[in-house]
Each structure stands twice: as structure tokens, then as C-alpha cells.
Design a protein around this motif. Structure first.
Motif, PDB file in Angstrom:
ATOM      1  N   PHE B   3       0.611  -1.116   0.056  1.00 39.18           N
ATOM      2  CA  PHE B   3       0.573   0.166   0.077  1.00 39.18           C
ATOM      3  C   PHE B   3       0.765   1.728   0.262  1.00 39.18           C
ATOM      4  O   PHE B   3       1.137   2.064  -0.842  1.00 39.18           O
ATOM      5  N   GLU B   6       1.998   1.771  -3.739  1.00 42.95           N
ATOM      6  CA  GLU B   6       1.341   2.375  -4.407  1.00 42.95           C
ATOM      7  C   GLU B   6       0.944   3.453  -4.217  1.00 42.95           C
ATOM      8  O   GLU B   6       0.905   4.755  -5.056  1.00 42.95           O
ATOM      9  N   ALA B   7       1.487   4.189  -2.410  1.00 43.83           N
ATOM     10  CA  ALA B   7       0.631   5.367  -2.511  1.00 43.83           C
ATOM     11  C   ALA B   7       1.329   6.382  -2.814  1.00 43.83           C
ATOM     12  O   ALA B   7       1.465   7.087  -3.124  1.00 43.83           O
ATOM     13  N   ILE B  10       1.639   6.643  -6.298  1.00 44.30           N
ATOM     14  CA  ILE B  10       0.400   7.653  -6.413  1.00 44.30           C
ATOM     15  C   ILE B  10       0.456   9.057  -6.260  1.00 44.30           C
ATOM     16  O   ILE B  10       0.067  10.387  -6.982  1.00 44.30           O
ATOM     17  N   LEU B  38      -7.229  15.191  -3.528  1.00 41.08           N
ATOM     18  CA  LEU B  38      -8.137  14.361  -2.526  1.00 41.08           C
ATOM     19  C   LEU B  38      -7.146  12.853  -2.645  1.00 41.08           C
ATOM     20  O   LEU B  38      -6.701  13.148  -1.542  1.00 41.08           O
ATOM     21  N   VAL B  39      -6.579  12.933  -4.246  1.00 43.67           N
ATOM     22  CA  VAL B  39      -5.755  11.031  -4.508  1.00 43.67           C
ATOM     23  C   VAL B  39      -4.570  11.302  -3.158  1.00 43.67           C
ATOM     24  O   VAL B  39      -4.252  11.230  -2.815  1.00 43.67           O
ATOM     25  N   SER B  42      -5.387  11.367   0.257  1.00 45.35           N
ATOM     26  CA  SER B  42      -5.221  10.220   0.549  1.00 45.35           C
ATOM     27  C   SER B  42      -4.072   8.819   0.273  1.00 45.35           C
ATOM     28  O   SER B  42      -4.229   8.460   1.438  1.00 45.35           O
ATOM     29  N   ALA B  43      -3.634   9.157  -0.322  1.00 43.99           N
ATOM     30  CA  ALA B  43      -1.710   8.537  -0.434  1.00 43.99           C
ATOM     31  C   ALA B  43      -1.309   8.865   0.116  1.00 43.99           C
ATOM     32  O   ALA B  43      -0.642   8.095   0.966  1.00 43.99           O
ATOM     33  N   VAL B  46      -1.986   7.255   3.739  1.00 43.68           N
ATOM     34  CA  VAL B  46      -1.922   6.282   3.129  1.00 43.68           C
ATOM     35  C   VAL B  46      -0.484   5.888   3.466  1.00 43.68           C
ATOM     36  O   VAL B  46       0.585   5.271   4.462  1.00 43.68           O
ATOM     37  N   LEU B 183      -6.148   2.586   2.437  1.00 44.09           N
ATOM     38  CA  LEU B 183      -6.922   1.996   1.119  1.00 44.09           C
ATOM     39  C   LEU B 183      -6.700   1.654   0.186  1.00 44.09           C
ATOM     40  O   LEU B 183      -5.222   1.149   0.496  1.00 44.09           O
ATOM     41  N   SER B 184      -7.210   0.341  -0.367  1.00 43.76           N
ATOM     42  CA  SER B 184      -6.827  -0.527  -0.506  1.00 43.76           C
ATOM     43  C   SER B 184      -6.130   0.112  -2.046  1.00 43.76           C
ATOM     44  O   SER B 184      -6.572   0.764  -2.510  1.00 43.76           O
ATOM     45  N   ALA B 186      -5.956   0.215  -5.390  1.00 44.16           N
ATOM     46  CA  ALA B 186      -7.543  -0.134  -6.424  1.00 44.16           C
ATOM     47  C   ALA B 186      -7.529  -1.081  -7.688  1.00 44.16           C
ATOM     48  O   ALA B 186      -8.322  -1.657  -7.739  1.00 44.16           O
ATOM     49  N   PRO B 187      -6.744  -1.607  -7.865  1.00 43.24           N
ATOM     50  CA  PRO B 187      -6.162  -2.498  -8.583  1.00 43.24           C
ATOM     51  C   PRO B 187      -6.166  -3.714  -8.845  1.00 43.24           C
ATOM     52  O   PRO B 187      -5.361  -4.041  -7.443  1.00 43.24           O
ATOM     53  N   ARG B 188      -7.107  -4.754  -9.568  1.00 48.92           N
ATOM     54  CA  ARG B 188      -6.486  -6.089  -8.937  1.00 48.92           C
ATOM     55  C   ARG B 188      -5.380  -6.612  -9.820  1.00 48.92           C
ATOM     56  O   ARG B 188      -5.517  -5.957 -10.409  1.00 48.92           O
TER      57      ARG B 188
END
Lengths: 430, 311
Positions: B3, B6-7, B10, B38-39, B42-43, B46, B183-184, B186-188
Motif C-alpha cells: 500500500f 502504491e501510495a 500515486i 484529494l487523491v 489519501s495517498a 496511507v 485504502l486498498s 485499487a487495481p486487482r
């Protein structure tokens, strides 16, 4: 079907109130109006098709010297005024300036002037022996467009929507933070009716994304926000409608939380139903129908392309997640339509709960051919003509669609091509 | 841990977008920049909430961008784990047998997000300082390249993570290693993407999602081909690099982004509403706004982290 080629990308599509005219605006600031040909008695099956009626340059690029900013000429929205005489009128807007255009036809011209000859040169008076009354003779149709009003300097931020009031005298324009009310005849002032700009811009958390007047109640309007909420405001309640009469908001589903939850909940378009009873909203992945009498949640939610939910990160990277799709009602409010990627657009029948995916492309639709339903497969069993999610073309997006106010005729803007589809046969979609 | 990566990614993408938006025709789009911010927040949350104390106490400054480093494209080591700082009590990543060293060994999948401290060592066996250096270098070129890179991932290329994300399962680990606030990703885990259509965010090179050591990806797929940009460095070099830090770059970025969303839009600080009205004029000389996080730890963070945190 009509088509328009050109380098300029269509940025808005709008039928007029009778559906006889269809206006498109593009990134180059031009407006092209199509007119439906009257049905020919000779060929009753070739119901009126749309041909180009008029083309004009609505907006030009401007430069704001004070702020060192270029103002794009792209037409963000076009709204037709209800027709009150022989002329047609429409409002077109770019980021900063709204213009009222009057479209008139001239199909006769006077001939037989006493003092001028046919070319307009003054006659030699000695040759004039008698007086004649000029008569109107028919001529080739000329469509003349003239700017009647320019509503400038009303907005600091980018205008995202305009909406004509049912009183036919006023209209509103909305930018990211403010909504102004104008009188159609007065250009040097407007009234600010909504202002959500915080005292400290650092506290900014949401912006206005779309707005529309109620189709029947001239005192009501709705505006949507980037947070996914709708606010219904009553202009009779207060001069400044910062306080909403109703707030429509759906609580977020915590299981769907991701980095991009906020982005995908931003409402990109809001449209009242023709009845005035419902509202239709579009966010990145869904369209929702709201009942004006229920604020807690939408009454219907339709998935447009839920298979993109797992790809939000990529879509964020390539900016597709910021695409603003529009939505539309059909004339009877029984079917809703919205665009998607790969030149697909979707229709949802509210009564039968059936939905269909269609494609707007020259390859897949010849004139008078029947559109074939498409399917996006997300793994599992794949049928022959299915498209896999990974082969979707995200540069081919259908952001702007419009539905004829009464008939099953739809206009689809696919980048710089306009597709007009007519449903000649009574379909179950009614 | 993924995470955090990813964060991290992002955050940098978001900063790039904000940076690029300043030159856009028609002025800064308030709506889009608000969403990006906002993103970013959030990132950032995390990023900060992930328990990697070593990162924040590193105090290691950002090195200057490599000369000759291409302006566009993913910086090397972007997906590499946050550096264990020399000073912090960060466990040296022992080289576990399943993580062979070297770029070719990226196929090996570390599917254990719960492995504490070892992080998501994508380049298995990398020295701590190397990772740190790599990470630092990754930050700056990404941001510095923002102006030149144009559209991040215009869809024509693979997800910039490229090979470095090869074996990072992005799906939420079962049971949610992340706390409720995290936050998860997003992509699987997706199948190998194809370069031409905008791909699903590729997280897995292997065929199976979320599994252990994956098969080698199809020969034609891109991830194998991206070379690492920087060679391994001895631990001592990292320390030396700290000395060479060029603050100019970071200071510029901080001044651009300020400490809040409006910091990047405003020309001048709070005074002057007329200037504030001129949101779109761009923050040529935006001053850093007030610190939005007053934890004392922030003062120890290196300037680059401050910029990220502040956002």
C-alpha cells in the motif's frame, strides 16, 4: 445518418425543443446546426434526416492580459431558447463568456426598387418615369446568424453549465464555485445565487460540476458537486441560495473505498426528467435516477462500465478518470442513455430493466443498418463478438449524447464525428 | 507494505499532474486539481500510516537527478521499497532464498505482504543503502520530469511501474493487513497488459493473480525489458550522496506546491483576495503555506518527504 468530418472535437450536442434542430459545438469555438428535413411524401420511409443548416464561429480564443491566461474557445455548452417567433435563438458558452445567437432565415428578397437597380447601384434619375412598389421574390434560403447578446465578465472560474429558465426570461450559468442568474436582455449585470467559495481557499473541498433549472418550476434549480451530492435550491426562499432546500446524497459504500473513491463519485452531469419528477446523474461508473421526494439515495442505479473499477489506477494515470460523461432521458423518461469508451454508448430501460451497449462507428454502422448490440467481456466465457476489457480504446470516448425530445432519435458525438441514429421501427424501448 | 508503494507512486503521479496543469491552455482547472489533491491526500495518509519509521527518521536529503536520465518514462527503482535508513532501526533486508538478486530475478514473486520489515523487496538482495539511494533518486526525476513528461502514461505504454511492480500483489491481502484507515490498492492483479491499449494497472506479471512465484511472463511482454537505471552502490556511497544533496530542486518543488492545495494556486499568501481570485494565474512564486501537520517528527523529515507529507 449525418456525419461531420473535421479536426475539431465536438464538445456539446443539443436538440432544440421541437427536435427540428440539432446544434453542436466544438473545441474550435464553432457551432454547427443541423436541421431535420421534412418527411418526403414521395419516400415516406425516409423520414427526415438531418442536414447542415448553419455553421458559425461562436467564440474565439482570447487572452486575459491581467492574469496572463489564455481563454479557450471551446464551446462547453449550448442551450436553445424556446422559440417565440420565426427566429431561433440559442445560448453558447465557453469557459468565460456566454453569447446569445439569433438564427433567422431569409428566403425572399425585395426586388423592384425605384432608386437602385438590381445590383444596388443608384439609378440615373432621369430614367425613372414611374414609381413601383418593390415586391418580395423568393430566393435561395439563406440562414443568418447574429450575436444578439454577449454576457461577459460574470465568472472568475470556468463555466461548466448553463440552463434556461422555464420563464423564458432568465437563465443561469455555473462555474466551479458560483452560479449566476442572468436576464436574457441584460448583459451588464447578473445576480449571484450560489457561492460556495470558502473564505480560505485552503478549505476548498468541493466544486460545482453541473446545474439545471427545473423544467416547470421556475424557482427551482439543482446543482451537482464533485463530492457526488445534489442540491435542490428554491430561489423564492432566499436571494442567495447557498442553503439548499434539499440535499441528495448517497452514503458511500465502504467496501468500495479506494484512493479514487472521491474522483469516481464526482457527478459529471445532472438532468431533470421531462416530467420534472426525477433527476438523472452521471458519475464515472454509474448513472443514477433520483426522485425529488427522496433525498437519502437514488431510486435506481445503473452500472455503465463497472469492469473499470479494477482499473482506476491506470485510468487515473492516463487522465481518463477525469472524463466527464453526459447523460440523457428519452422523451417519455422511460429510457436513459449515456456514453462510455471504445465509442460505446449505453441505454437503460427503466421499466424492463434491460440495457444495451451500442457502438458508434462508421465500420459498424452503415446508413439504415441496424445497430448490433455489443458486449464487453470481463473474463469467463467469451462470445464471438465480445470485446475484452483490455482491448477497449480509451481514446474513443462518447462524452456527449442527446435524445430528441419526442422521438427515438439520438445524437452521439464520437470525438469529431456526429452520429445520428433513428429508430424507425417501434422498439420495445418505449 | 505494498500500500505504501502504491501510495508512493500515486503521490508522485499526482504531483506530476498538478505540476503539468500549470502550463495548460485555458488556465488551471480547479475541479481536476481539487480531485488530484484529494487523491494526493489519501495517498499521503496511507503513506504516513504505514509503519515504516525508518523512512521518516532517515533525514536523508534528496540527491540531484542523474545527468542523462531521460526526462520521460518511469524512473528506475520507482517501485522499489522505501529505503531503510542508515540511522534508523530498519532491519537490513536479509536475502531470503526466494528472492534472488539482480534484475532478471524479478520474476520471483514475493507474495507475502505481511512480511514485516523486509518490505517488498522487489529487487531481492539489494543493499539497504542502495534501495535508499534508488528511492531518493526516483523521487526527484519523477517530479522534475513532470514538466517534460507530459501526460503520464498516455496509455501507450505500460503502467510505469513496469518490471518493478512485477511481483507486488496489489489486491488487499485477505484479512486486510491495512488498518481500517488504509485504502486498498485499487487495481486487482491483472493479467499482463498489452502496451497499446491503456492497460489495467499491471500488478502481476504471472498468469495467476496473487499467487506465489509466477511463471515468466509471455516473451513479448514488456516488463522484462526495462533496465534498471542505476547500478548498485555501496552503503558508504549513500552517505556521501547525502552530502551532495542539491536542495535547490526540492526547495522549488516545495515552493510550488506549498503545503496545501491552494498553495499551488495562489501567487501570494493569504493577503490580497484579488490575487486569490486570480486562481488560475499559477503559483510562480507561491510561498509555502502553513504546516498542516504539526507533529514534531515532521521537522526531522527530509525536505522531499516534507513536500509529500505537507500535501
Amino acid at each position: 445518418t449525418g456525419g461531420r468530418r473535421g479536426p475539431d472535437i465536438i464538445s456539446t450536442v443539443e436538440f432544440n425543443h421541437t427536435g427540428e434542430l440539432l446544434a453542436t459545438g466544438d473545441k474550435g469555438g464553432r457551432v454547427v446546426i443541423f436541421q431535420r428535413e421534412p418527411e418526403s411524401k414521395n419516400a415516406p420511409h425516409s423520414q427526415g434526416e438531418y442536414d447542415v443548416y448553419s455553421t458559425f464561429q461562436s467564440h474565439e480564443p482570447e487572452f486575459d492580459y491581467l492574469k496572463s491566461l489564455e481563454i479557450e474557445e471551446k464551446i462547453n455548452k449550448i442551450k436553445w431558447l424556446p422559440q417565440q417567433n420565426a427566429a431561433h435563438s440559442l445560448l453558447s458558452t465557453n469557459d468565460k463568456t456566454i453569447k446569445l445567437w439569433k438564427i433567422t432565415e431569409r428566403d425572399k428578397r425585395p426586388e423592384g426598387y425605384n432608386l437602385k437597380d438590381e445590383e444596388g447601384k443608384l439609378k440615373d434619375l432621369s430614367t425613372v418615369t414611374s414609381l413601383q412598389v418593390p415586391v418580395l421574390k423568393p430566393m435561395d434560403l439563406m440562414v443568418e446568424v447574429s450575436p444578439r447578446r454577449v454576457f461577459a465578465n460574470g465568472h472568475t472560474y470556468h463555466i461548466n453549465s448553463i440552463s434556461v429558465n422555464s420563464d423564458c426570461e432568465t437563465y443561469m450559468s455555473a462555474d466551479d464555485l458560483r452560479i449566476n442568474l442572468w436576464h436574457l436582455a441584460i448583459t451588464d449585470r447578473s445576480f449571484n445565487i450560489v457561492d460556495i467559495k470558502p473564505a480560505n481557499m485552503e478549505d476548498l473541498t468541493e466544486v460545482i460540476t453541473a446545474s439545471e433549472f427545473h423544467p416547470h418550476h421556475c424557482n427551482l434549480f439543482v446543482y451537482s458537486s464533485s463530492k457526488g451530492s445534489l442540491r435542490l435550491c428554491d430561489m423564492r426562499a432566499a436571494a442567495l441560495c447557498d442553503k439548499h432546500s434539499k440535499l441528495f446524497e448517497e452514503p458511500e459504500d465502504p467496501s468500495n473505498r479506494s484512493f479514487f473513491s472521491e474522483i469516481i463519485s464526482s457527478v459529471s452531469d445532472v438532468k431533470f426528467s421531462h416530467s420534472g419528477r426525477y433527476m438523472l446523474t452521471r458519475d464515472y461508473l454509474t448513472v443514477k435516477v433520483w426522485d425529488l421526494n427522496m433525498e437519502a439515495r437514488p431510486i435506481e442505479t445503473y452500472q455503465v462500465h463497472d469492469y473499470l473499477r479494477s482499473k482506476l489506477c491506470s485510468l487515473y494515470e492516463n487522465d481518463c478518470i477525469f472524463d466527464k460523461f453526459e447523460c440523457a432521458w428519452n422523451g417519455s423518461d422511460s429510457v436513459i442513455m449515456t456514453g462510455a469508451y471504445n465509442n460505446f454508448f449505453r441505454m437503460f430501460d427503466r421499466n424492463t430493466k434491460r440495457d444495451v451497449t451500442l457502438e458508434a462507428s462508421r465500420e459498424s454502422s452503415k446508413p439504415r443498418a441496424v445497430l448490433k448490440p455489443r458486449r464487453v467481456c470481463v473474463g469467463g466465457k467469451r462470445r464471438r463478438d465480445d470485446i475484452s476489457v483490455d482491448s477497449l480504446d480509451f481514446t474513443k470516448k462518447i462524452l456527449h449524447t442527446a435524445w430528441h425530445p419526442a422521438e427515438n432519435i439520438i445524437a452521439i458525438a464520437a470525438t469529431n464525428n456526429l452520429y445520428i441514429f433513428q429508430d424507425k421501427v417501434n422498439s420495445e424501448m418505449h | 507494505m505494498e500500500f505504501k508503494l502504491e501510495a508512493h507512486r500515486i503521490v508522485s503521479i499526482s504531483l506530476g499532474k498538478i505540476y503539468n496543469s500549470r502550463g495548460q491552455r485555458g488556465g488551471i482547472k480547479l475541479h481536476k486539481n481539487l480531485l488530484v489533491s484529494l487523491v494526493l491526500r489519501s495517498a499521503r495518509q496511507v503513506y504516513l500510516s504505514d509503519p515504516c519509521p525508518g523512512l521518516y527518521l532517515a533525514g536523508s536529503p534528496v540527491p540531484p537527478p542523474q545527468p542523462g536520465e531521460p526526462a520521460a518514462g518511469p524512473p528506475a527503482g520507482w517501485g522499489e521499497p522505501p529505503p531503510p535508513a542508515a540511522r534508523a532501526a530498519w532491519p537490513e533486508p536479509e536475502t531470503p532464498p526466494e528472492r534472488p538478486a539482480g534484475p532478471d530475478a524479478r520474476r520471483a514473486v514475493d507474495a507475502e505482504p505481511a512480511a514485516p520489515g523486509a518490505g517488498d523487496t522487489l529487487q531481492g538482495g539489494e543493499a539497504a543503502a542502495t534501495a535508499e539511494a534508488a528511492w531518493r533518486r526516483a523521487e526527484v526525476p519523477r517530479a522534475a520530469a513532470a514538466g517534460g513528461a507530459g501526460d503520464p502514461a498516455g496509455g501507450a505504454d505500460v503502467c510505469p511501474e513496469g518490471p518493478r511492480a512485477a511481483h507486488r500483489p496489489c489486491a488487499c491481502p485477505p484479512g486486510g493487513e491495512a488498518g481500517p484507515g488504509a485504502l486498498s490498492c485499487a487495481p486487482r492483479p491483472a493479467k499482463d497488459e498489452r502496451p497499446v491499449p491503456p492497460p489495467g494497472c499491471p500488478r502481476k506479471r504471472g498468469a495467476a493473480a496473487g499467487d506465489g512465484p509466477a511463471d515468466c511472463p509471455a516473451p513479448g511482454s514488456s516488463p522484462l525489458k526495462k533496465p534498471r537505471r542505476h547500478p548498485e552502490e555501496p552503503a558508504g556511497g549513500a552517505a556521501a550522496e547525502e552530502e551532495e544533496m542539491e536542495t535547490g530542486n526540492v526547495a522549488n518543488l516545495i515552493s510550488i506546491f506549498g503545503s496545501s492545495f491552494s498553495g499551488l494556486l495562489r501567487k501570494s499568501p493569504a493577503g490580497g483576495r484579488e490575487e486569490a481570485e486570480a486562481e488560475e494565474s499559477g503559483p510562480e512564486a507561491a510561498e509555502p503555506g502553513q504546516i498542516c501537520c504539526d507533529q514534531p517528527v515532521l521537522r526531522d523529515i527530509n525536505p522531499w518527504s516534507t513536500a509529500i507529507v505537507a500535501f
